[in-house]
Scaffold this motif. Structure first.
Motif, PDB file in Angstrom:
ATOM      1  N   ILE A  44       1.051  -1.387   0.055  1.00 47.51           N
ATOM      2  CA  ILE A  44       0.050   0.362   0.327  1.00 47.51           C
ATOM      3  C   ILE A  44       1.352   1.255   0.157  1.00 47.51           C
ATOM      4  CG2 ILE A  44      -1.715   1.261   0.903  1.00 47.51           C
ATOM      5  CD1 ILE A  44      -2.851  -1.307   1.736  1.00 47.51           C
ATOM      6  N   GLN A  45       1.803   1.104   0.172  1.00 44.48           N
ATOM      7  CA  GLN A  45       2.449   2.442   0.871  1.00 44.48           C
ATOM      8  C   GLN A  45       3.502   2.455  -0.502  1.00 44.48           C
ATOM      9  OE1 GLN A  45       6.833   2.475   1.396  1.00 44.48           O
ATOM     10  NE2 GLN A  45       6.253   5.207   1.316  1.00 44.48           N
ATOM     11  N   LYS A  46       3.642   1.374  -1.436  1.00 42.37           N
ATOM     12  CA  LYS A  46       4.152   1.158  -2.684  1.00 42.37           C
ATOM     13  C   LYS A  46       3.466   2.319  -3.777  1.00 42.37           C
ATOM     14  CE  LYS A  46       6.711  -1.411  -6.083  1.00 42.37           C
ATOM     15  NZ  LYS A  46       7.387  -2.426  -6.795  1.00 42.37           N
ATOM     16  N   LYS A  47       2.132   1.444  -3.663  1.00 47.65           N
ATOM     17  CA  LYS A  47       1.052   1.859  -4.049  1.00 47.65           C
ATOM     18  C   LYS A  47       0.810   2.943  -4.669  1.00 47.65           C
ATOM     19  CE  LYS A  47      -2.681  -0.010  -6.781  1.00 47.65           C
ATOM     20  NZ  LYS A  47      -2.654  -0.884  -8.049  1.00 47.65           N
ATOM     21  N   THR A  48       0.421   4.365  -2.993  1.00 45.54           N
ATOM     22  CA  THR A  48      -0.081   5.210  -3.014  1.00 45.54           C
ATOM     23  C   THR A  48       1.267   6.267  -2.376  1.00 45.54           C
ATOM     24  OG1 THR A  48       0.485   5.450  -0.347  1.00 45.54           O
ATOM     25  CG2 THR A  48      -1.917   4.797  -1.560  1.00 45.54           C
ATOM     26  N   ASN A  49       2.936   6.155  -2.435  1.00 44.75           N
ATOM     27  CA  ASN A  49       4.129   6.839  -2.432  1.00 44.75           C
ATOM     28  C   ASN A  49       3.426   7.997  -1.027  1.00 44.75           C
ATOM     29  OD1 ASN A  49       6.362   6.244  -4.347  1.00 44.75           O
ATOM     30  ND2 ASN A  49       4.909   6.936  -5.374  1.00 44.75           N
ATOM     31  N   ALA A  50       3.231   6.967  -0.370  1.00 50.02           N
ATOM     32  CA  ALA A  50       2.595   8.043   1.094  1.00 50.02           C
ATOM     33  C   ALA A  50       4.171   8.199   2.032  1.00 50.02           C
ATOM     34  CB  ALA A  50       1.588   7.263   2.304  1.00 50.02           C
TER      35      ALA A  50
END
Length: 497
Positions: free
Chosen positions: A99-105
């Motif tokens: 999810i972090q990779k997908k959102t670039n949060a």
């Protein structure tokens, strides 16, 4: 250009927090929080996020486990004009990393209690590639995808605010409400239930997880007025005779006004049972999805009496059509796919322009559910055209499970299906094809899956074989696998634990 900042759930809720300062807002196992205390904490969280570099429209990961402090974190993110990306604290690290990779949060917030430190973590990230889709977004909630990869559903503040107001027109929340929240707030049903309660000045009693005995005790002890559940929770309760007796003696006092139920098909039998046992409470069946901001259809007691088993009538602003395989409207009473249009639809799937386009037919969102019209504006759910498994109210992609299993070096193929279950709605059955040079046990598979899947996605029943079942076309056939299970042709592994 529209004022995106003004149309913000943080601003909307702030007015309620200030208005109801001395009232109880959130009551959990540890924390008992007034509106004033919540408001001050929200401001503190927002200030800390901004000091950590949060900018308007930035996606921010927020760890949640149904704590009062989680709601403070969510409101704090909105107050800082960020976009919430909720992740369960029990999720494996691999899920969080995806999810972090997908959102670039760039930031993650983990705030576990009002008595603990607000933990904000700076994450390494690249420039986000899809800025436009998250402008004005309230949240990105990840749901199971048909390809096996979770999809990030992006819903705007404006859409969610307007949908919450439409829900309130129907349900009419008020400041005297005492709402029991056992639904996870990283899902849209639990999220709107919490927000609407706070918007109207009510009190939320929060359970970290569902426990049938604790659920009934809280309903009675705290004179709960409304509660949101999924059908699986009710099935668990009615499997215990001692709890049915307690409902009659302790809960049926007239305090509990509404049971809001959704997330999976309710079914006629369970609907009748709930209405019989909770005889002084209105059971309201709700149909919707994350992509539509939830609550597209409501079935009230009067609708159920005329059309038992239906999902009811559309809520305000929602229109629908029922189409055949050629995307042509069906005749009255015929089955077809339900497609929905409203002002509350998602912005789209995060960084998935092609998938977003495929999910719509013009302006119509394709639900993948098969329905038929059984009365004027009244629909009955007949089944799903998508392969998603509905286990305990959670929608799970078979492909996601299969990919996770096949990532084990000893497995060359896997196939997952949902099989009807009296308690969970469906249980996950999986067929595993090991590499011919390897052996693998159920324990090894489960140990592997705990590292890459949420707990509710781990299969319930395991089978081992030498090849996947194939249909007449020579392709792997999921429906054939399901028939083999139901006929008893396949024997589950004896190592199910």
């Amino acid at each position: 250009m529209e004022d995106l900042v003004a149309k913000n759930l943080g601003n909307l809720l702030r007015h309620s927090l200030v208005k109801h300062t001395q009232r109880h807002a959130l009551i959990g196992r540890i924390d008992d929080v007034t509106y004033k205390k919540l408001y001050l904490k929200v401001l503190e969280i927002a200030e800390k996020l901004i000091k950590h570099g949060s900018k308007p429209h930035d996606p921010i990961l927020v760890l949640v486990s149904n704590q009062p402090s989680d709601i403070a974190a969510i409101l704090g993110i909105w107050q800082a004009e960020g976009v919430i990306v909720p992740i369960s604290r029990t999720s494996p690290k691999e899920v969080y990393l995806k999810i972090q990779k997908k959102t670039n949060a760039k930031l993650l917030i983990d705030y576990q209690s009002f008595d603990k430190e607000i933990k904000i973590v700076n994450l390494s990230s690249n420039q986000f590639s899809d800025l436009e889709i998250i402008r004005g977004a309230a949240f990105i909630i990840f749901t199971s995808g048909s390809t096996g990869e979770p999809k990030g559903v992006v819903v705007s503040h404006q859409a969610f605010i307007d949908k919450i107001y439409e829900i309130d027109k129907i349900l009419q929340f008020n400041e005297q409400d005492r709402v029991l929240l056992v639904l996870n707030i990283n899902f849209v049903f639990g999220l709107w239930l919490a927000l609407l309660t706070l918007l109207r000045g009510g009190a939320i009693y929060i359970h970290e997880k569902f426990n049938a005995e604790e659920f009934i005790s809280t309903l009675a002890k705290n004179e709960i007025t409304r509660v949101g559940v999924v059908p699986t929770m009710m099935r668990v309760i009615f499997s215990k005779l001692e709890l049915i007796d307690q409902i009659e003696k302790k809960v049926n006092t007239g305090c509990l006004k509404q049971i809001l139920i959704g997330g999976e098909s309710l079914g006629r039998s369970l609907a009748v049972t709930v209405r019989k046992e909770f005889s002084k409470t209105d059971l309201i069946d709700i149909y919707g999805s994350t992509e539509t901001a939830s609550c597209d259809f409501f079935s009230f007691p009067d609708t159920f009496s005329k059309y038992p088993g239906s999902i009811g009538k559309p809520s305000g602003g929602v229109t629908y059509r029922i189409v055949d395989l050629n995307n042509k409207p069906v005749r009255l009473g015929e089955e077809g796919e339900l497609q929905i249009f409203s002002p509350y639809l998602m912005n789209g799937y995060l960084d998935e322009a092609e998938l977003t386009q495929k999910s719509f037919s013009g302006k119509w969102f394709k639900t993948g559910d098969i329905v038929k019209e059984v009365g004027p504006l009244v629909l009955e759910l007949m089944g799903r055209s998508k392969e998603l498994i509905s286990r305990g109210g959670n929608k799970i992609s078979p492909g996601e499970i299969e990919q996770a299993i096949c990532s084990h070096r000893s497995v060359i193929a896997a196939m997952a299906v949902g099989i009807a279950d009296d308690i969970l709605g469906e249980r996950i059955h999986v067929l595993i094809i090991p590499n011919s040079l390897s052996t693998i046990s159920v324990f090894e598979v489960k140990t592997h899956l705990k590292k890459c899947l949420e707990k509710y996605k781990i299969p319930d029943v395991f089978y081992f074989g030498i090849a996947l079942p194939v249909g007449g076309t020579g392709k792997a056939d999921r429906s054939y696998f399901k028939r083999q299970i139901l006929s008893g042709e396949l024997t589950p592994s004896s190592q199910q634990t």
